[in-house]
Design a protein around this motif. Structure first.
Motif, mmCIF file in Angstrom:
data_model
loop_
_atom_site.group_PDB
_atom_site.id
_atom_site.type_symbol
_atom_site.label_atom_id
_atom_site.label_comp_id
_atom_site.label_asym_id
_atom_site.label_seq_id
_atom_site.Cartn_x
_atom_site.Cartn_y
_atom_site.Cartn_z
ATOM 1 N N GLY B 16 35.885 10.935 67.007
ATOM 2 C CA GLY B 16 35.089 9.427 67.480
ATOM 3 C C GLY B 16 35.217 9.010 65.695
ATOM 4 O O GLY B 16 34.713 8.213 65.397
ATOM 5 N N LYS B 17 34.042 10.511 64.903
ATOM 6 C CA LYS B 17 34.037 9.962 64.583
ATOM 7 C C LYS B 17 35.233 9.938 63.028
ATOM 8 O O LYS B 17 36.225 10.237 63.374
ATOM 9 C CB LYS B 17 33.043 11.284 63.393
ATOM 10 C CG LYS B 17 32.156 11.733 64.157
ATOM 11 C CD LYS B 17 30.792 10.460 64.448
ATOM 12 C CE LYS B 17 29.775 11.075 64.430
ATOM 13 N NZ LYS B 17 28.300 10.157 64.495
ATOM 14 N N ASP B 18 35.127 9.018 62.026
ATOM 15 C CA ASP B 18 36.002 9.586 60.821
ATOM 16 C C ASP B 18 36.024 10.455 59.539
ATOM 17 O O ASP B 18 34.242 10.683 59.690
ATOM 18 C CB ASP B 18 35.377 7.481 60.089
ATOM 19 C CG ASP B 18 35.558 6.830 60.783
ATOM 20 O OD1 ASP B 18 35.665 4.717 60.502
ATOM 21 O OD2 ASP B 18 36.335 7.071 61.582
ATOM 22 N N THR B 78 42.483 9.545 54.946
ATOM 23 C CA THR B 78 41.087 8.791 55.962
ATOM 24 C C THR B 78 42.003 8.763 57.470
ATOM 25 O O THR B 78 43.051 9.029 57.691
ATOM 26 C CB THR B 78 40.507 7.099 55.440
ATOM 27 O OG1 THR B 78 40.245 7.367 53.681
ATOM 28 C CG2 THR B 78 39.795 6.815 55.895
ATOM 29 N N ILE B 79 41.200 9.280 57.869
ATOM 30 C CA ILE B 79 41.363 9.088 59.510
ATOM 31 C C ILE B 79 40.185 8.604 60.821
ATOM 32 O O ILE B 79 38.811 9.627 60.483
ATOM 33 C CB ILE B 79 41.193 10.901 60.391
ATOM 34 C CG1 ILE B 79 42.428 12.089 59.507
ATOM 35 C CG2 ILE B 79 42.018 10.881 61.847
ATOM 36 C CD1 ILE B 79 42.454 13.418 60.145
ATOM 37 N N GLN B 80 40.584 7.878 61.079
ATOM 38 C CA GLN B 80 39.696 7.264 62.082
ATOM 39 C C GLN B 80 39.831 7.625 63.183
ATOM 40 O O GLN B 80 40.193 7.710 63.989
ATOM 41 C CB GLN B 80 39.980 5.368 61.684
ATOM 42 C CG GLN B 80 39.295 4.792 60.039
ATOM 43 C CD GLN B 80 39.790 3.411 60.633
ATOM 44 O OE1 GLN B 80 41.121 3.164 60.961
ATOM 45 N NE2 GLN B 80 38.548 2.368 59.318
ATOM 46 N N ARG B 81 38.676 7.663 63.630
ATOM 47 C CA ARG B 81 37.940 7.835 65.340
ATOM 48 C C ARG B 81 38.693 9.421 65.515
ATOM 49 O O ARG B 81 39.808 9.418 66.073
ATOM 50 C CB ARG B 81 38.651 6.952 65.933
ATOM 51 C CG ARG B 81 38.042 5.090 65.559
ATOM 52 C CD ARG B 81 38.490 4.504 66.494
ATOM 53 N NE ARG B 81 40.449 3.693 66.639
ATOM 54 C CZ ARG B 81 40.356 3.393 65.436
ATOM 55 N NH1 ARG B 81 40.526 2.748 64.389
ATOM 56 N NH2 ARG B 81 41.699 2.911 65.465
ATOM 57 N N THR B 82 38.681 10.211 64.854
ATOM 58 C CA THR B 82 39.177 11.365 65.215
ATOM 59 C C THR B 82 39.154 11.803 66.048
ATOM 60 O O THR B 82 38.619 11.326 67.268
ATOM 61 C CB THR B 82 38.261 12.010 64.408
ATOM 62 O OG1 THR B 82 36.748 12.928 64.743
ATOM 63 C CG2 THR B 82 38.567 12.762 62.883
ATOM 64 N N GLN B 83 40.426 12.566 67.102
ATOM 65 C CA GLN B 83 40.311 12.971 68.006
ATOM 66 C C GLN B 83 40.886 14.745 68.073
ATOM 67 O O GLN B 83 41.091 14.865 66.952
ATOM 68 C CB GLN B 83 42.139 12.491 68.864
ATOM 69 C CG GLN B 83 41.637 11.124 68.728
ATOM 70 C CD GLN B 83 40.964 10.624 69.906
ATOM 71 O OE1 GLN B 83 40.492 11.054 70.777
ATOM 72 N NE2 GLN B 83 40.327 9.766 69.372
ATOM 73 N N GLY B 107 47.750 22.138 47.149
ATOM 74 C CA GLY B 107 46.616 23.091 47.292
ATOM 75 C C GLY B 107 45.935 24.041 48.291
ATOM 76 O O GLY B 107 47.302 24.249 49.363
ATOM 77 N N GLU B 108 44.725 23.860 48.273
ATOM 78 C CA GLU B 108 44.337 25.461 49.554
ATOM 79 C C GLU B 108 44.255 24.597 50.925
ATOM 80 O O GLU B 108 44.467 25.796 51.877
ATOM 81 C CB GLU B 108 43.153 26.118 48.957
ATOM 82 C CG GLU B 108 43.273 26.377 48.077
ATOM 83 C CD GLU B 108 43.767 28.163 47.834
ATOM 84 O OE1 GLU B 108 44.106 28.609 46.945
ATOM 85 O OE2 GLU B 108 44.480 28.052 49.025
ATOM 86 N N GLY B 109 44.435 23.691 50.482
ATOM 87 C CA GLY B 109 44.435 22.715 52.672
ATOM 88 C C GLY B 109 42.855 22.420 52.087
ATOM 89 O O GLY B 109 42.291 22.956 52.105
ATOM 90 N N SER B 110 42.775 21.319 53.890
ATOM 91 C CA SER B 110 41.352 20.972 54.122
ATOM 92 C C SER B 110 41.634 21.342 55.635
ATOM 93 O O SER B 110 42.158 20.861 55.871
ATOM 94 C CB SER B 110 41.339 19.574 53.698
ATOM 95 O OG SER B 110 40.757 18.856 52.740
ATOM 96 N N ARG B 111 40.810 22.717 56.313
ATOM 97 C CA ARG B 111 40.951 22.950 57.382
ATOM 98 C C ARG B 111 39.606 21.647 58.124
ATOM 99 O O ARG B 111 38.435 21.363 58.095
ATOM 100 C CB ARG B 111 40.479 24.341 58.080
ATOM 101 C CG ARG B 111 40.150 24.775 59.199
ATOM 102 C CD ARG B 111 40.381 25.499 59.294
ATOM 103 N NE ARG B 111 41.202 26.789 58.276
ATOM 104 C CZ ARG B 111 42.315 27.426 58.871
ATOM 105 N NH1 ARG B 111 42.882 27.009 60.426
ATOM 106 N NH2 ARG B 111 42.861 27.867 58.591
ATOM 107 N N LEU B 112 40.244 21.018 59.009
ATOM 108 C CA LEU B 112 39.898 20.199 59.798
ATOM 109 C C LEU B 112 39.913 20.257 61.731
ATOM 110 O O LEU B 112 40.764 20.283 62.059
ATOM 111 C CB LEU B 112 40.692 18.214 60.366
ATOM 112 C CG LEU B 112 39.490 17.452 60.799
ATOM 113 C CD1 LEU B 112 38.378 17.016 60.592
ATOM 114 C CD2 LEU B 112 40.509 16.424 60.829
ATOM 115 N N THR B 113 38.336 20.814 61.664
ATOM 116 C CA THR B 113 38.514 20.668 63.508
ATOM 117 C C THR B 113 37.837 19.471 63.942
ATOM 118 O O THR B 113 36.464 19.336 63.110
ATOM 119 C CB THR B 113 36.909 21.995 63.662
ATOM 120 O OG1 THR B 113 37.926 23.015 63.003
ATOM 121 C CG2 THR B 113 37.214 22.270 65.457
#
Lengths: 110, 115
Positions: B16-18, B78-83, B107-113
């Protein structure tokens, strides 16, 4: 839309054995690129093929682009443990953006 | 810079967070790409910039995803209201040549959890 299929998904070989991964497109490609991604790393460019029937070599790696420009292959002769990683092909047709295949993961046992 | 720089390298967020992911391409590279890679999967194209404009944004999975690029350089995804299904490594790449014939530098990447 454009699709790029890559086989096999995974291959495990003994060090010294050869390895080949194949890439097939549903449409004619203007060019094809190959990338290698080491475990935990990011994709790194290996080569680009543009001409029909083109063959390029980089030491033990041989890259081919099909005559119809719809398929490509990467062949590694006498694999080494340093070859471990996932190999991706990426193709583009016309002005479309590069589409990556799902990759072939190569594991080499000493 | 010497290479493509991405930040943050790791991001853990609650559903739910951005979130905002940043990419700083190689200086002088006019083309910039965003890809997403889920665990053990291939590279899923998201969006492509040529300069500040995005001629191909066909890969954005939903309207929760947006990206911009300013000054022909830095880009923000930007990712809004993350799932939870947004959890992945987000890779940025830049290229010196526009169109689809240039070598991509990742790039090395951004790991999103997303929890």
């Amino acid at each position: 839309g454009q699709q790029v299929m890559q086989i096999p998904q995974y291959q495990h070989v003994q060090e010294g054995e050869d390895f080949t991964t194949y890439c097939n497109s549903s449409t004619t490609l203007s060019n094809i690129q190959w990338y290698k991604q080491r475990p935990g790393g990011h994709p790194v460019f290996l080569i680009q093929l543009v001409k029909s029937g083109e063959v390029k070599k980089q030491k033990r790696l041989t890259f081919q682009f099909g005559e119809a420009k719809k398929n490509s292959s990467l062949h590694i002769t006498a694999t080494q443990t340093t070859d471990v990683g996932t190999y991706f092909c990426a193709g583009a047709g016309g002005y479309s953006t590069l589409t990556f295949g799902k990759g072939t993961m190569l594991l080499v046992s000493p | 810079g010497a290479g493509v720089s991405q930040s943050p390298s790791n991001k853990v967020t609650e559903k739910g967070k951005d979130v905002e992911l940043r990419c700083d391409p190689i200086s002088g590279h006019t083309a910039l790409y965003w890809y997403r890679q889920s665990l053990g999967q291939g590279l899923e194209f998201l969006i492509y910039f040529q300069g500040n404009s995005a001629p191909d944004k066909s890969g954005l999975p939903s309207d929760r995803f947006s990206a911009e690029r300013t000054g022909g350089s830095v880009s923000t995804l930007t990712i809004q209201r993350t799932q939870q299904e947004d959890s992945a490594v987000y890779l940025c790449a830049s290229s010196q040549r526009w169109g689809n014939t240039g070598e991509l530098f990742f790039g090395e990447g951004s790991r999103l959890t997303v929890l």
